[in-house]
Design an enzyme around this catalytic site. Structure first.
Site, PDB file in Angstrom:
ATOM      1  N   LYS A  96      34.543  17.430  59.468  1.00 20.36           N
ATOM      2  CA  LYS A  96      34.032  16.848  60.711  1.00 20.36           C
ATOM      3  C   LYS A  96      34.758  15.547  61.017  1.00 20.36           C
ATOM      4  CE  LYS A  96      29.722  15.408  63.000  1.00 20.36           C
ATOM      5  NZ  LYS A  96      28.257  15.292  62.894  1.00 20.36           N
ATOM      6  N   SER A 171      25.663  17.620  66.401  1.00 15.41           N
ATOM      7  CA  SER A 171      26.965  17.105  66.777  1.00 15.41           C
ATOM      8  C   SER A 171      28.122  17.715  65.977  1.00 15.41           C
ATOM      9  CB  SER A 171      26.985  15.584  66.592  1.00 15.41           C
ATOM     10  OG  SER A 171      26.805  15.221  65.224  1.00 15.41           O
ATOM     11  N   SER A 195      22.165  17.495  63.131  1.00 13.15           N
ATOM     12  CA  SER A 195      23.539  17.754  63.560  1.00 13.15           C
ATOM     13  C   SER A 195      24.317  18.714  62.678  1.00 13.15           C
ATOM     14  CB  SER A 195      24.310  16.428  63.665  1.00 13.15           C
ATOM     15  OG  SER A 195      23.911  15.718  64.805  1.00 13.15           O
TER      16      SER A 195
END
Length: 498
Positions: A96, A171, A195
């Site tokens: 990420k 996210s 997320s």
């Protein structure tokens, strides 16, 4: 960056802003004292900074085109080979883009960091490489990780891997999509409000938010130290357990890693659910924005576990419905303080500060006009609440989170796991930019009802695919006792085997 000595006019202006009217009228004495104090700051450069995280020479990387990456799962592609052997040997790992990887750009979804290249690896990256994984790129995430949808990244929207034009969840949006498209074997996500779990649910992968502190957060962009978590995202439950095995445990840096318990996540993963007690959390169903077919799919999955020998009972925890309110009270001040006022980090942390990232954010603080609607909302409400009551409501919410934690713990003393839908609905269409701020903000938060409470009570929670509705995935959320990820994997594996 040196702090210049102030002028008397600057100190007079500051004093007037604070309310020190006598100093504003005669600032010279204080100006002289402050000049001496800020001069001390230059002495910091005479003290060598210890090498805490691993760095490396420059690596080659590319920015994929839309043709190469139609779902926009990736911010940047690279190849950093790991060790020749280990538990993750041969694994292609996506990271990420809120997580530091030395020599590879890190945008964290934002305009402010679009040209930032970190010097060091996060602890979990070092551990994955040492276990044989190859880092193959940075996956797209939402602007400063502040959205549960996949429409706020400065570089563009992320499309659901099952239906273009629909949200993949956020996210950790790209981390979920890259698994479904087959571009990555495993990925890292970070979870402050769901997320990891929300994109896992909407994209149809396995995503674990571990117990708070189990996995070191060192070298990762933060929203608030009270609810930051990082964890594995994978296609299978067994792979999730394998990746957690590699990254769990103290690194001697993360201040939150006190009295953690690392488990054996693989040896009993195939033991089945016979005799395990599963509590179906009443308040997790029929929530706002819930789809009846999603609730039914989750309940049907639990019934299938009953048929395999699990003991299933309905359980009511009324405070669950207020978990989102507690989270919001913490996030209003916490995220505004950390992301927007403190250069990406809070203060009072005895762990590690990524100074290069903080400097970059300070230098680019003028890029605020690029903030999407949800970031603007938290900026404004955070400043407003601060003016009205200071940090009082943050403090109240953290204190009351212990009450919520105790309510879950009381039922987890009777049950091995609790169950809710991960998200109350399947993936939604990406919002139309022409529909304004309200639509964009709604699309950032409408899926978080069942995930946010466990970020502030710090229980482990995993989302496992359990079916589809109209061709879109449904996720079931399993919540466990602190540091009992092994039981979550055991139940998750049984679900996967249905």
């Amino acid at each position: 960056m040196s702090v210049q000595k102030p002028t008397s006019a600057q100190i007079a202006d500051l004093a007037a802003q604070i309310g020190y009217s006598d100093i504003a009228a005669a600032p010279e004495e204080y100006t002289a004292m402050i000049s001496g104090m800020v001069g001390v700051l230059d002495a910091l450069n005479a003290i060598p900074e210890p090498e805490v995280l691993v760095s490396r020479d420059t690596v080659d990387y590319t920015f994929p085109t839309a043709d190469e990456d139609p779902h926009h799962a990736w911010e940047v592609r690279t190849s950093i080979p790991g060790a020749d052997s280990g538990l993750l040997a041969g694994v292609r790992l996506g990271v990420k883009d809120s997580i530091l990887v030395a020599g590879v750009p890190m945008r964290n979804g934002s305009k402010e960091l679009e040209s930032f290249v970190p010097n060091e690896d996060a602890t979990i990256v070092t551990r994955a490489l040492a276990a044989g994984a190859e880092v193959i790129g940075k996956t797209t995430n939402e602007y400063f990780c502040m959205s549960g949808g996949s429409h706020t990244a400065a570089s563009g929207v992320v499309h659901n891997p099952h239906r273009m034009g629909y949200s993949s969840g956020g996210s950790s949006s790209g981390s979920a999509v890259a698994l479904v498209t087959g571009d990555a074997d495993m990925t890292f996500g970070a979870d402050q409000a769901g997320s990891i779990r929300m994109p896992a649910s909407w994209s149809g992968v396995v995503g674990l938010k571990p117990t708070y502190g189990l996995v070191p957060y060192t070298g990762i962009g933060t929203l608030d130290g009270y609810f930051d978590h990082v964890g594995p995202m994978t296609r299978t439950v067994a792979d999730n357990a394998r990746l957690l095995t590699v990254i769990a445990g103290s690194d001697g840096i993360d201040f939150r890693q006190k009295d953690i318990v690392v488990g054996d996540y693989l040896s009993r993963i195939n033991d089945g659910v016979k005799g395990l007690k599963i509590g179906v959390l009443t308040e997790g169903f029929g929530t706002e924005n819930a789809e009846a077919e999603v609730d039914k799919t989750v309940r049907d999955t639990v019934e299938a576990l009953r048929q395999q020998g699990a003991i299933v009972e309905e359980v009511s925890i009324p405070l669950h419905s207020l978990g989102g309110a507690l989270w919001t009270a913490i996030a209003i001040e916490g995220m505004a303080e950390t992301v927007l006022r403190n250069q990406g980090l809070g203060f009072g942390r005895p762990d590690y500060y990524p100074v290069d990232m903080m400097q970059h954010l300070f230098d680019h603080k003028g890029d605020a006009d690029a903030h999407p609607a949800n970031v603007r909302l938290f900026t404004l409400v955070g400043k407003y609440v601060d003016q009205q009551a200071g940090r009082l409501h943050y403090a109240k919410a953290v204190n009351r989170a212990r009450t919520l934690r105790a309510a879950y713990d009381a039922e987890l003393a009777r049950f091995d796991v609790l169950v809710t839908p991960t998200t109350p609905q399947t993936a939604r269409p990406l919002p139309d930019p022409n529909h304004g701020a309200g639509a964009a903000i709604g699309a950032s938060i409408e899926m978080s009802t069942n995930t946010t409470p466990f970020n502030i009570t710090h229980h482990p929670a995993i989302s496992v695919p359990c079916g589809t509705v109209d061709g879109l995935p449904v996720g079931i959320q399993l919540i466990g006792k602190h540091f009992d990820e092994a039981t979550l994997f055991r139940v998750g594996q049984a679900i996967e085997n249905l």
